[in-house]
Design an enzyme around this catalytic site. Structure first.
Site, PDB file in Angstrom:
ATOM      1  CG  HIS A   1     -32.069  53.200 -31.685  1.00  0.00           C
ATOM      2  ND1 HIS A   1     -31.859  54.267 -32.518  1.00  0.00           N
ATOM      3  CD2 HIS A   1     -30.850  52.755 -31.348  1.00  0.00           C
ATOM      4  CE1 HIS A   1     -30.575  54.429 -32.683  1.00  0.00           C
ATOM      5  NE2 HIS A   1     -29.926  53.534 -31.982  1.00  0.00           N
TER       6      HIS A   1
ATOM      7  NE  ARG B   1     -24.802  67.864 -26.332  1.00  0.00           N
ATOM      8  CZ  ARG B   1     -26.019  68.405 -26.269  1.00  0.00           C
ATOM      9  NH1 ARG B   1     -26.927  68.085 -27.169  1.00  0.00           N
ATOM     10  NH2 ARG B   1     -26.334  69.249 -25.313  1.00  0.00           N
TER      11      ARG B   1
ATOM     12  NE  ARG C   1     -19.932  70.015 -27.445  1.00  0.00           N
ATOM     13  CZ  ARG C   1     -20.843  69.869 -26.490  1.00  0.00           C
ATOM     14  NH1 ARG C   1     -21.295  70.918 -25.844  1.00  0.00           N
ATOM     15  NH2 ARG C   1     -21.321  68.680 -26.193  1.00  0.00           N
TER      16      ARG C   1
ATOM     17  CG  ASN D   1     -27.643  72.072 -21.029  1.00  0.00           C
ATOM     18  OD1 ASN D   1     -28.674  72.726 -20.959  1.00  0.00           O
ATOM     19  ND2 ASN D   1     -27.381  71.270 -22.034  1.00  0.00           N
ATOM     20  CG  ASP D   2     -21.593  72.138 -18.838  1.00  0.00           C
ATOM     21  OD1 ASP D   2     -21.775  71.436 -17.822  1.00  0.00           O
ATOM     22  OD2 ASP D   2     -21.231  71.673 -19.926  1.00  0.00           O
TER      23      ASP D   2
ATOM     24  NE  ARG E   1     -25.159  68.941 -17.883  1.00  0.00           N
ATOM     25  CZ  ARG E   1     -24.767  69.234 -19.118  1.00  0.00           C
ATOM     26  NH1 ARG E   1     -23.785  70.092 -19.324  1.00  0.00           N
ATOM     27  NH2 ARG E   1     -25.360  68.727 -20.157  1.00  0.00           N
TER      28      ARG E   1
ATOM     29  CB  CYS F   1     -26.304  75.251 -28.285  1.00  0.00           C
ATOM     30  SG  CYS F   1     -24.792  75.285 -27.338  1.00  0.00           S
TER      31      CYS F   1
HETATM   32  C1  PEP Z   1     -24.418  73.050 -22.411  1.00  0.00           C
HETATM   33  O1  PEP Z   1     -23.600  72.846 -21.505  1.00  0.00           O
HETATM   34  O2  PEP Z   1     -25.388  73.832 -22.314  1.00  0.00           O
HETATM   35  C2  PEP Z   1     -24.281  72.335 -23.696  1.00  0.00           C
HETATM   36  C3  PEP Z   1     -25.050  72.618 -24.730  1.00  0.00           C
HETATM   37  O3  PEP Z   1     -23.373  71.335 -23.778  1.00  0.00           O
HETATM   38  P1  PEP Z   1     -23.594  69.870 -23.136  1.00  0.00           P
HETATM   39  O4  PEP Z   1     -25.010  69.768 -22.667  1.00  0.00           O
HETATM   40  O5  PEP Z   1     -23.251  68.903 -24.200  1.00  0.00           O
HETATM   41  O6  PEP Z   1     -22.606  69.894 -22.005  1.00  0.00           O
HETATM   42 MG    MG Z   2     -21.713  71.846 -21.917  1.00  0.00          MG
END
Ligand code: PEP
Ligand code: MG
Length: 559
Positions: free
Chosen positions: A207, A314, A350, A472-473, A483, A520
């Site tokens: 924060h 999220r 989501r 990301n995934d 990751r 995203c």
């Molecule tokens: C992703 O995997 O790109 C994503 C947006 O979801 P998270 O980062 O919450 O796994």
């Molecule tokens: Mg993800």
């Protein structure tokens, strides 16, 4: 700042510290270390443990009333989305686990309340810091903050301390240095006097970092042991672009950064021209520019960022912050408030993406060899239908309060999508039978974050209203690079042609079926890659709120 510039500075014997940027910007000032009231950690033996527990209870209630006053005072200074931390602190002080841990320690060790509070605070801090999730790690500072408050009150009640302490020398401009700031300390800072913050510990998700961003104070955290008290009184420059702090800068460095700051300020005011404007490429193609969010508390920040909606909410953070499964009613209220808060703008929520790095104890997930590829996200929801249905009922009931889209994470097959749609149909029938209102045209989308989903995106597209690519995934699974593993940084390359081809395939297949395709994952905020995403035909991008105006300005120059 180029590498050459840094070497240049080194040649001129300017000492530099390096940390992690928590808030961008350039600041000039004199380093001044935060001085806190000395409270020590004295362990004394008490014979009347009942009376000692009562002392703790009195101090705890006193702290709660102080926090309520602090909430009111910071509402104006920092806005609702930041002041809310003081409500969270009140809740933390009411947490049965925390309260009983202190009481038990007093009783078991016949110890004074001050000692018990400090011990319990460190135990909870350690637990938070060990969590795999950035957000939860950020809570470690909160538990230390509330415990320090209770301890100081205990000492004031015992006549050992006059008032809460927070001072620093120098009239300003001050570069405030400390190990870590807690939220109630940050809120007391005067941003006319404190031009920069540097900390040896801390986290960009705390924060404190969020407050610093709101107050516009350039901040560098995690500097480490090199931030020593002998730097007190030295002139410094905080470069919140590179993460460097320049100690005793020479004339030419000062001049260079003065120029840079001027350019920064001009750029900042230039970005303001894009506020309220539609996001369009140079050729006029509209792009939807949305923000990522993890909680209701982000809404004011998102609105202030001028995002056109929320592209990724999220929802698992709601579960991670709870001590038990959030009920339908609890979730309904949160989703409703988010939708209402966004005033009819698009909100893509989501469904639960728990598992792997995101966990909550009460789920009692079975330990897995490979949790990232385990029973997580939609897999968990399809195994535990009651859990999934509770969330979907809450979402559909909330749908009447705004512009909701529902999105499913970690899809790998057509069967999963068909099954999700069947469950949603059941939920709609249930709600109709119970005469509970819901919107019938809630957009239904899926995340494309596994290579499997990207490769069969032609089969998936006719089943859904949109795709949102989770880079990301998608990067971790395509490149077989965890990751969470800091040693694999170079392998986790979102620009890898394999990842780019999967994005391209997804966009093509989505468009062929007439649906829109967004991104995203973090790659959406990558200014270097923006041109490529536009060229690939991406329709929507969901990014951190602070990037909205920068990206809107950049998009206007591309495509
Ligand atoms: C992703 O995997 O790109 C994503 C947006 O979801 P998270 O980062 O919450 O796994
Ligand atoms: Mg993800």
């Amino acid at each position: 700042m180029t590498k050459g510039d840094i070497l240049n500075s080194k040649n001129k014997n300017i000492s530099m510290l390096k940390g992690t940027v928590a808030n961008k910007g350039i600041a000039f000032g004199t380093i001044s270390f935060l001085k806190r009231a000395k409270t020590g950690l004295e362990k004394t033996s008490v014979s009347d443990t009942k009376a000692e527990c009562e002392r703790f209870e009195k101090a705890r209630l006193h702290a709660i009333s102080q926090l309520s006053a602090l909430y009111d005072a910071s509402l104006e200074k920092l806005g609702e989305q930041n002041a809310v931390v003081f409500q969270i602190h009140q809740m933390m002080l009411d947490d049965p686990d925390y309260v009983s841990s202190v009481n038990k320690l007093i009783e078991k060790e016949h110890t004074n309340a001050e000692y018990a509070v400090t011990k319990v605070a460190h135990k909870f801090e350690k637990q938070f810091l060990e969590m795999d999730n950035d957000y939860m790690r950020g809570r470690a500072a909160d538990v230390i903050d509330i415990s320090r408050r209770v301890k100081e009150i205990l000492m004031m009640h015992a006549g050992k301390l006059k008032k809460h302490g927070l001072t620093f020398d120098n009239k300003g401009p001050v570069i405030l240095a400390t190990d870590d700031l807690v939220p109630s300390e940050t809120v007391q800072l005067d941003n006319q006097k404190v031009t920069g913050i540097i900390t040896s510990k801390g986290s960009t998700r705390s924060h404190t970092a969020i407050f610093a961003r709101t107050m516009g104070i350039p901040t560098i955290v995690c500097i480490g042991d090199e931030l020593t008290e002998d730097l007190e009184g030295k002139k410094a420059i905080v470069d919140g672009n590179s993460g460097y702090v320049y100690i005793d800068p020479d004339e030419s460095t000062l001049l260079r950064f003065t120029e840079m700051k001027k350019t920064d300020d001009v750029q900042h005011s230039h970005l303001e021209e894009y506020r309220g404007k539609e996001t369009k490429t140079r050729s006029g193609r509209p792009i939807r520019l949305y923000a990522n969010s993890g909680s209701l508390a982000d809404i004011d920040l998102i609105k202030a960022s001028d995002a056109e909606g929320i592209g990724l909410f999220r929802s698992e953070y709601i579960y991670m912050q709870a001590h038990d499964y959030p009920t339908e009613e609890e979730q309904f209220k949160i989703y409703k408030d988010v939708l209402k808060g966004m005033d009819g703008k698009k909100v893509i929520i989501r469904t639960l993406d728990i598992g792997a790095d995101k966990t909550a104890e009460y789920f009692m997930l079975k330990p897995e060899e490979n949790p990232a590829m385990g029973v997580r996200a939609i897999r968990l929801c399809l195994t535990n239908r009651a859990l999934f249905k509770t969330q979907l009922r809450a979402l559909y009931r909330a749908s009447v309060f705004g512009n909701l889209s529902v999105m499913i994470p970690m899809i790998t097959s057509v069967e999963e999508v068909v099954e999700c749609k069947r469950i949603i149909d059941d939920i709609k029938k249930e709600l109709t039978d119970q005469e509970l209102p819901f919107k019938d045209d809630v957009e239904f989308g899926i995340m494309i974050e596994t290579p499997a989903a990207a490769l069969i995106s032609d089969e998936l597209a006719p089943l859904v209203d949109f795709f949102s690519i989770g880079t990301n995934d998608l990067t971790q699974f395509t490149l077989a690079a965890d990751r969470q593993n800091a040693d694999l940084g170079t392998y986790l390359n979102p620009y890898h042609h394999a990842v780019v081809r999967l994005i391209e395939t997804t966009v093509k297949n989505g468009h062929a079926a007439g649906i829109w395709v967004g991104i995203c994952g973090e790659l959406a905020s990558d200014e270097k890659f923006l041109g490529k995403l536009i060229q690939l035909g991406v329709d929507e991008m969901s990014v951190v709120p602070s990037s909205i105006l920068t990206l809107r300005a950049k998009i206007a120059t591309l495509g």
